[in-house]
Design an enzyme around this catalytic site. Structure first.
Site, PDB file in Angstrom:
ATOM      1  N   TYR A 161     -14.357  39.331  35.410  1.00 41.64           N
ATOM      2  CA  TYR A 161     -13.122  39.956  35.908  1.00 41.64           C
ATOM      3  C   TYR A 161     -13.226  41.478  35.872  1.00 41.64           C
ATOM      4  O   TYR A 161     -12.595  42.179  36.648  1.00 41.64           O
ATOM      5  CB  TYR A 161     -11.913  39.547  35.061  1.00 41.64           C
ATOM      6  CG  TYR A 161     -11.469  38.120  35.259  1.00 41.64           C
ATOM      7  CD1 TYR A 161     -11.228  37.620  36.533  1.00 41.64           C
ATOM      8  CD2 TYR A 161     -11.260  37.287  34.162  1.00 41.64           C
ATOM      9  CE1 TYR A 161     -10.808  36.310  36.710  1.00 41.64           C
ATOM     10  CE2 TYR A 161     -10.849  35.981  34.331  1.00 41.64           C
ATOM     11  CZ  TYR A 161     -10.618  35.492  35.606  1.00 41.64           C
ATOM     12  OH  TYR A 161     -10.208  34.207  35.770  1.00 41.64           O
ATOM     13  N   THR A 175     -11.943  64.417  51.999  1.00 39.79           N
ATOM     14  CA  THR A 175     -13.391  64.657  52.035  1.00 39.79           C
ATOM     15  C   THR A 175     -13.694  66.104  51.644  1.00 39.79           C
ATOM     16  O   THR A 175     -14.585  66.368  50.830  1.00 39.79           O
ATOM     17  CB  THR A 175     -13.944  64.356  53.441  1.00 39.79           C
ATOM     18  OG1 THR A 175     -13.744  62.978  53.708  1.00 39.79           O
ATOM     19  CG2 THR A 175     -15.418  64.696  53.559  1.00 39.79           C
ATOM     20  N   CYS A 193     -26.551  26.045  37.150  1.00 36.05           N
ATOM     21  CA  CYS A 193     -26.524  26.425  35.733  1.00 36.05           C
ATOM     22  C   CYS A 193     -25.440  25.625  35.002  1.00 36.05           C
ATOM     23  O   CYS A 193     -25.616  24.426  34.811  1.00 36.05           O
ATOM     24  CB  CYS A 193     -26.387  27.935  35.565  1.00 36.05           C
ATOM     25  SG  CYS A 193     -27.081  28.483  33.997  1.00 36.05           S
ATOM     26  N   GLU A 247     -21.854  23.855  23.490  1.00 31.62           N
ATOM     27  CA  GLU A 247     -21.125  25.106  23.768  1.00 31.62           C
ATOM     28  C   GLU A 247     -19.623  24.836  23.819  1.00 31.62           C
ATOM     29  O   GLU A 247     -18.823  25.633  23.351  1.00 31.62           O
ATOM     30  CB  GLU A 247     -21.597  25.690  25.112  1.00 31.62           C
ATOM     31  CG  GLU A 247     -20.864  26.962  25.507  1.00 31.62           C
ATOM     32  CD  GLU A 247     -21.304  27.531  26.862  1.00 31.62           C
ATOM     33  OE1 GLU A 247     -22.012  26.848  27.618  1.00 31.62           O
ATOM     34  OE2 GLU A 247     -20.923  28.681  27.146  1.00 31.62           O
ATOM     35  N   HIS A 252     -30.824  29.908  38.585  1.00 31.92           N
ATOM     36  CA  HIS A 252     -29.906  30.527  39.548  1.00 31.92           C
ATOM     37  C   HIS A 252     -30.625  30.817  40.865  1.00 31.92           C
ATOM     38  O   HIS A 252     -31.112  31.924  41.068  1.00 31.92           O
ATOM     39  CB  HIS A 252     -29.354  31.840  38.985  1.00 31.92           C
ATOM     40  CG  HIS A 252     -28.412  31.662  37.851  1.00 31.92           C
ATOM     41  ND1 HIS A 252     -27.040  31.646  38.007  1.00 31.92           N
ATOM     42  CD2 HIS A 252     -28.645  31.482  36.527  1.00 31.92           C
ATOM     43  CE1 HIS A 252     -26.473  31.466  36.824  1.00 31.92           C
ATOM     44  NE2 HIS A 252     -27.416  31.367  35.904  1.00 31.92           N
ATOM     45  N   GLU A 257     -29.370  31.386  43.638  1.00 35.78           N
ATOM     46  CA  GLU A 257     -28.631  32.361  44.464  1.00 35.78           C
ATOM     47  C   GLU A 257     -29.195  33.778  44.329  1.00 35.78           C
ATOM     48  O   GLU A 257     -29.107  34.578  45.265  1.00 35.78           O
ATOM     49  CB  GLU A 257     -27.130  32.337  44.120  1.00 35.78           C
ATOM     50  CG  GLU A 257     -26.725  32.877  42.753  1.00 35.78           C
ATOM     51  CD  GLU A 257     -26.834  31.879  41.604  1.00 35.78           C
ATOM     52  OE1 GLU A 257     -27.596  30.890  41.735  1.00 35.78           O
ATOM     53  OE2 GLU A 257     -26.179  32.096  40.570  1.00 35.78           O
TER      54      GLU A 257
HETATM   55  N1  GLN Z   1     -22.816  28.517  29.531  1.00 34.00           N
HETATM   56  C1  GLN Z   1     -24.022  27.861  29.885  1.00 34.00           C
HETATM   57  C2  GLN Z   1     -25.186  28.256  28.998  1.00 34.00           C
HETATM   58  O1  GLN Z   1     -25.152  29.283  28.354  1.00 34.00           O
HETATM   59  C3  GLN Z   1     -24.355  28.094  31.350  1.00 34.00           C
HETATM   60  C4  GLN Z   1     -24.616  29.525  31.707  1.00 34.00           C
HETATM   61  C5  GLN Z   1     -24.538  29.811  33.181  1.00 34.00           C
HETATM   62  O2  GLN Z   1     -23.940  29.061  33.947  1.00 34.00           O
HETATM   63  N2  GLN Z   1     -25.090  30.925  33.597  1.00 34.00           N
HETATM   64  O3  GLN Z   1     -26.162  27.550  28.918  1.00 34.00           O
END
Ligand code: GLN
Length: 535
Positions: free
Chosen positions: A56, A193, A383, A407, A509, A511
């Site tokens: 955020y 400007t 992830c 977690e 990831h 992306e």
């Molecule tokens: N919270 C999860 C972890 O730490 C996934 C982390 C994430 O999605 N980047 O493993």
């Protein structure tokens, strides 16, 4: 090339004018003219890196191959240039102070009072010149975060002022400002400007090029006026008009001759026009889609789309690769229930469950993953999204009641996602996750293998928790397969449900490594499956 040239990009009037996009677009054009270019972001906040920042506050945290947690602008740099960045491409005030204080404790300044000038500014200069010293780049573009006049950016402005003084024509300043439009009088106003350039001049910096963000075309008269008041040549006043996609900005900058002006001012050969065929092909496919699909993007930060910047950009790249426009239905995971999920994903032909941290919103994500699994909706878990798919499968197919990630619930009787052994002793939060690129081997009979077209891949990570291999056999026996494995640690990196049109969860990831010219193969395959499903 003999010496590296440096370009400093500053911003004035307001934040969010798109310095990162201007820097990326210029770099793209210079690269297309045959120069080796890199871009660096100098961030004026005190955090050592954005890794501990809430999305955020700062949008997505982007991760480089070498495992640096960085500003999301580095994602733009990579997507535009199609080449990787490193830790050295993102420097924060926190990192600068940390290294100065470490040097002070080490005794490097023994006898001296340590001050902002010269010690902090010298350290900034060292970080700027470091990328040039690698002899890998002809041109280094450094983007200074924040807006001229901010107290926080002052040491950066001072450092680059000194660099310009030292480097002469090997350095150049580009200042990006806003020309607001007053609808009541129908006028574009240049005063902000002028003031912003005055603020730069007070700090000893004379911009060489001005890029003016505007909603309406700028007249030659207006450009002349700005040039006159700001001591800038008329052709170096560049219009940056609002466009519908950031990927059009390089073309606009090309038309405005930004690259040519910069090269001339730096004393570099302009050469042949930039080669942008592939880029233009992409733009054509993106702006003239044959079809449209909608996908549900499920996350807990959906109010702020920047929190999922790389995912939404990867969907643009992979959509264009499929001649298709991808619309995103942003769905807040905290508001999902068994009763409303069907309504929420109505009209969507695929689902992505986004990365994330902590318990908030996870139960809604589990409901969503179940919906996609049962209804054979193409599903891409990234992830945390993969971990959610695993938890859902454990609870609803393996009948492991209360299965969870430690977690979310450290007391869970079935910790199907658990902390890695080497993570258990770690208490510091900054830079301590599994970060950066790791190898992964894909099984030949998997959909992931089909997407990549190879079995050896390397992808970027940012997480602490992992699939718990103690449960692997149970999962595989009931139809969720581990198809991607880390060859060094045996960690599960990809899961699939073969008995589903397209159900893939990845611990990494993808992306982060999708670019305009190389859309990520898993995203391309996902959109293909979504298109199939939309028929
Ligand atoms: N919270 C999860 C972890 O730490 C996934 C982390 C994430 O999605 N980047 O493993």
């Amino acid at each position: 090339m003999a010496t590296t040239k440096y370009i400093f990009v500053t911003g004035g009037v307001t934040s969010s004018l798109g310095k990162g996009i201007i820097a990326s677009s210029l770099a793209k054009l210079l690269q297309a003219r045959g120069y080796k270019v890199t871009i660096q972001k100098l961030d004026p906040y005190i955090n050592v890196d954005p890794g501990t920042l809430n999305p955020y506050e700062h949008g997505e945290c982007y991760v480089t191959e070498d495992g640096a947690e960085t500003d999301l602008d580095l994602g733009h740099y990579e997507r535009f240039l199609n080449s990787p960045t490193t830790q050295a491409n993102n420097v924060t005030t926190g990192r600068i102070y940390q290294s100065v204080i470490n040097k002070e404790r080490h005794g490097d300044y023994l006898g001296k009072t340590v001050q902002i000038i010269p010690h902090i500014t010298d350290e900034i200069k060292r970080y700027v010149k470091y990328l040039g010293s690698k002899k890998k780049f002809d041109i280094v573009i450094s983007e200074i975060g924040g807006t001229v006049g901010d107290i926080e950016s002052l040491p950066y402005i001072e450092a680059v002022r000194q660099l310009k003084w030292e480097m002469g024509t090997d350095a150049l300043f580009i200042h990006l400002t806003l020309v607001p439009y007053l609808s009541s009088t129908g006028e574009l106003k240049t005063k902000p400007t002028q003031h912003s350039v005055k603020a730069l001049l007070e700090n000893g910096v004379q911009p060489d090029v001005l890029v003016l963000r505007t909603e309406h075309p700028l007249s030659p008269g207006l450009k002349e006026k700005v040039a006159l008041f700001c001591n800038v040549s008329k052709e170096a006043v560049i219009e940056s008009i609002d466009v519908s996609t950031i990927y059009e900005v390089p073309i606009r900058m090309r038309n405005e001759k930004l690259d040519e002006i910069v090269l001339k001012k730096l004393g570099l050969p302009v050469g042949d026009p930039p080669e942008l065929k592939d880029w233009n092909d992409f733009l054509y496919r993106f702006t003239n889609p044959q079809k449209e699909v909608k996908i549900a993007l499920i996350g807990k930060y959906v109010e702020l789309h920047d929190a999922y910047k790389s995912i939404s950009e990867a969907l643009i790249h992979s959509g264009a690769a499929n001649d298709c426009r991808v619309k995103i239905e942003w769905i807040h995971s905290e508001r999902i229930t068994e009763e409303n999920i069907e309504r929420k994903v109505k009209g969507c032909s695929g689902m992505i469950i986004a990365p994330g941290f902590g318990y908030r919103g996870t139960e809604g994500k589990i409901v969503a993953a179940r919906y996609a699994r049962i209804n054979k909706m193409p599903f891409f878990g990234i992830c945390l999204g993969m971990q959610i798919a695993v938890i859902e499968f454990a609870r609803n197919i393996l009948d492991l009641e209360g299965a969870d990630s430690t977690e979310m619930n450290p007391e869970t009787p079935f910790p199907v996602i658990d902390l890695m052994e080497e993570q258990k002793e770690i208490t510091d939060k900054g830079g301590t996750m599994r970060l950066g690129s790791y190898d992964c081997h894909l099984k030949k009979d998997s959909k992931s293998f089909a997407a990549y077209g190879k079995s050896k891949v390397s992808e970027r990570h940012r997480h602490r928790y992992e699939f718990n291999n103690a449960f692997l056999e149970k999962f595989e026996n009931r139809g969720m397969k581990a198809v991607g494995i880390n060859p060094d640690t045996n960690l599960v990196e990809v899961v699939e449900i073969p008995d589903h049109p397209w159900f893939i969860g990845v611990q990494f990831h993808p992306e982060y490594s999708s670019t305009v010219l190389q859309p990520h193969p898993l995203f391309v395959a996902f959109i293909k499956a979504v298109l199939e499903n939309s028929k």
